[in-house]
Scaffold this motif. Structure first.
Motif, PDB file in Angstrom:
ATOM      1  N   GLY A 157      54.444  42.084  44.880  1.00 14.91           N
ATOM      2  CA  GLY A 157      53.177  42.497  45.184  1.00 14.91           C
ATOM      3  C   GLY A 157      52.011  41.512  44.474  1.00 14.91           C
ATOM      4  N   ASN A 158      50.871  41.624  44.819  1.00 17.39           N
ATOM      5  CA  ASN A 158      49.746  40.956  44.267  1.00 17.39           C
ATOM      6  C   ASN A 158      49.400  41.628  43.006  1.00 17.39           C
ATOM      7  N   ILE A 159      48.464  41.083  42.175  1.00 15.50           N
ATOM      8  CA  ILE A 159      48.060  41.552  40.790  1.00 15.50           C
ATOM      9  C   ILE A 159      46.737  41.567  40.689  1.00 15.50           C
ATOM     10  N   PHE A 160      46.067  42.750  40.091  1.00 13.35           N
ATOM     11  CA  PHE A 160      44.637  42.693  39.632  1.00 13.35           C
ATOM     12  C   PHE A 160      44.630  43.262  38.287  1.00 13.35           C
ATOM     13  N   LEU A 161      43.749  42.719  37.414  1.00 14.76           N
ATOM     14  CA  LEU A 161      43.668  42.816  36.035  1.00 14.76           C
ATOM     15  C   LEU A 161      42.164  43.569  35.949  1.00 14.76           C
ATOM     16  N   VAL A 162      42.127  44.115  35.045  1.00 15.45           N
ATOM     17  CA  VAL A 162      40.881  45.084  34.633  1.00 15.45           C
ATOM     18  C   VAL A 162      40.245  44.895  33.306  1.00 15.45           C
ATOM     19  N   LYS A 163      39.242  44.304  33.036  1.00 14.52           N
ATOM     20  CA  LYS A 163      38.663  44.216  31.822  1.00 14.52           C
ATOM     21  C   LYS A 163      37.186  44.864  31.772  1.00 14.52           C
ATOM     22  N   GLY A 164      36.825  45.824  31.103  1.00 15.87           N
ATOM     23  CA  GLY A 164      35.460  46.460  31.307  1.00 15.87           C
ATOM     24  C   GLY A 164      35.389  46.822  32.725  1.00 15.87           C
ATOM     25  N   ASN A 165      34.187  46.206  33.206  1.00 15.12           N
ATOM     26  CA  ASN A 165      33.840  46.685  34.620  1.00 15.12           C
ATOM     27  C   ASN A 165      34.038  45.346  35.507  1.00 15.12           C
ATOM     28  N   VAL A 166      34.817  44.434  34.956  1.00  9.02           N
ATOM     29  CA  VAL A 166      35.256  43.044  35.723  1.00  9.02           C
ATOM     30  C   VAL A 166      36.532  43.256  36.311  1.00  9.02           C
ATOM     31  N   ILE A 167      37.018  43.292  37.628  1.00 11.28           N
ATOM     32  CA  ILE A 167      38.285  43.230  38.187  1.00 11.28           C
ATOM     33  C   ILE A 167      38.458  41.702  38.901  1.00 11.28           C
ATOM     34  N   LYS A 168      39.597  41.229  38.335  1.00  6.59           N
ATOM     35  CA  LYS A 168      40.099  40.050  38.651  1.00  6.59           C
ATOM     36  C   LYS A 168      41.414  39.966  39.438  1.00  6.59           C
ATOM     37  N   THR A 169      41.597  39.014  40.490  1.00  8.29           N
ATOM     38  CA  THR A 169      42.807  38.935  41.206  1.00  8.29           C
ATOM     39  C   THR A 169      43.069  37.391  41.321  1.00  8.29           C
ATOM     40  N   PRO A 170      43.982  36.645  41.388  1.00  5.40           N
ATOM     41  CA  PRO A 170      44.273  35.292  41.635  1.00  5.40           C
ATOM     42  C   PRO A 170      43.671  35.044  42.836  1.00  5.40           C
ATOM     43  N   PRO A 171      43.112  33.812  43.089  1.00  3.77           N
ATOM     44  CA  PRO A 171      42.760  33.157  44.410  1.00  3.77           C
ATOM     45  C   PRO A 171      43.793  32.924  45.402  1.00  3.77           C
ATOM     46  N   ILE A 172      43.906  32.829  46.462  1.00  2.00           N
ATOM     47  CA  ILE A 172      45.097  32.447  47.425  1.00  2.00           C
ATOM     48  C   ILE A 172      45.378  30.979  47.015  1.00  2.00           C
ATOM     49  N   THR A 173      44.380  30.163  46.766  1.00  2.00           N
ATOM     50  CA  THR A 173      44.646  28.805  46.337  1.00  2.00           C
ATOM     51  C   THR A 173      45.452  28.431  45.198  1.00  2.00           C
ATOM     52  N   ASP A 174      45.812  29.782  44.256  1.00  2.00           N
ATOM     53  CA  ASP A 174      46.781  29.587  43.230  1.00  2.00           C
ATOM     54  C   ASP A 174      48.086  29.784  43.642  1.00  2.00           C
ATOM     55  N   GLY A 175      48.315  30.139  45.096  1.00  2.00           N
ATOM     56  CA  GLY A 175      49.683  30.405  45.707  1.00  2.00           C
ATOM     57  C   GLY A 175      50.188  31.833  45.873  1.00  2.00           C
ATOM     58  N   CYS A 176      49.339  32.711  45.607  1.00  2.00           N
ATOM     59  CA  CYS A 176      49.570  34.143  45.707  1.00  2.00           C
ATOM     60  C   CYS A 176      49.818  34.548  47.240  1.00  2.00           C
ATOM     61  N   LEU A 177      50.535  35.359  47.600  1.00  2.00           N
ATOM     62  CA  LEU A 177      50.736  35.884  48.818  1.00  2.00           C
ATOM     63  C   LEU A 177      49.334  36.407  49.222  1.00  2.00           C
TER      64      LEU A 177
END
Length: 278
Positions: A183-203
């Motif tokens: 599956g895809n991944i999401f990272l949370v730091k404070g109120n910021v939520i990050k996920t890799p862009p499609i251009t990085d090669g993620c599904l």
């Protein structure tokens, strides 16, 4: 009961040794979650499948409409006496040819297995992960498709078992963390939520798309589609995996880092609400 090109039977030895999905990985698939005979996020699944077939130069039959394929899926569930199911729809080019196919016409197989719960539930089980660095995900367009070429995921799963891990994180050639094994991944730091862009090669994940739509409407969070480095993970408050079968799976440990789960719980509640209202 298996649906092979519209014929539903118990026979499972239906593939020829000339099957191109078997010989060359010349195949795509969609994994679907069906609840009370409703295919969740069906429109998104269907259009991702059609886009992927076009990218692989497969010939899409005129009758292969969203309504036709939905009926084929529901007929398969009915034959298996299921209303809540995990469904896999596999599309492959017809037999013939070597690397160059004799034809771009397609065939399909639909299988279904019972779901344990009709709702997305947040697991309290531990989920320890680490990086899998033996092989890399390429950043090209093909990595974003659900093809049958999943050997890195297979080897990563073997590595996880050998090292008493619950999952692994895959990285691309830039050493950015791209996704988990399933599956895809999401990272949370404070109120910021990050996920890799499609251009990085993620599904190009369907549940990833649902969460992006949810997060864009929540002013309390700042959403970023940016590359994630392994170093960032150890500074994160939360880290979780998404896929359409399990929903949101919190990662509880990465090396010595332990993670919280409060944001994952909040988003899962909003995801279930979106499904009920949708």
């Amino acid at each position: 009961m298996v649906n092979f090109n519209g014929n539903i039977s118990e026979e499972i030895t239906i593939l020829s040794v000339e099957n191109r999905g078997l010989k060359y990985g010349d195949s795509l698939f969609e994994t679907l979650r069906v609840v009370a005979n409703k295919i969740l996020f069906w429109e998104d699944h269907y259009f991702r499948l059609m886009e992927s077939m076009r990218i692989l130069r497969m010939e899409i039959p005129m009758n292969f409409t969203m309504e036709f394929l939905e009926e084929e899926i529901l007929n398969t569930l009915k034959a298996n006496k299921l209303t809540n199911a995990r469904v896999r729809c596999t599309i492959f080019r017809g037999n013939g040819g070597l690397y160059l196919p004799d034809s771009n016409e397609i065939e399909y197989i639909i299988t279904a297995n019972e779901l344990n719960s009709p709702f997305y539930l947040l697991s309290d089980a531990s989920c320890e992960v680490d990086l899998y660095k033996d092989f890399y995900i390429n950043k090209g367009l093909l990595s974003t498709l659900k093809t049958n070429n999943k050997i890195i995921n297979v080897l990563g799963s073997v590595y996880a078992k050998e090292n008493d891990l619950d999952n692994c994180l895959l990285v691309n050639e830039d050493k950015s963390v791209v996704e988990a094994l399933n599956g895809n991944i999401f990272l949370v730091k404070g109120n910021v939520i990050k996920t890799p862009p499609i251009t990085d090669g993620c599904l190009k994940g369907i549940l990833r798309k649902q969460l992006l739509e949810i997060l864009e409407k929540i002013p309390d969070y700042e959403l970023k589609e940016e590359s994630i480095s392994p170093f960032e993970i150890q500074k994160a408050d939360e880290f979780f995996i998404t896929n359409v079968i399990q929903g949101i799976v919190p990662i509880t440990k990465y090396r010595k880092k332990q993670f919280e789960t409060s944001v994952a719980r909040d988003l899962l509640a909003k995801l279930n609400l979106k499904i009920r209202l949708g």
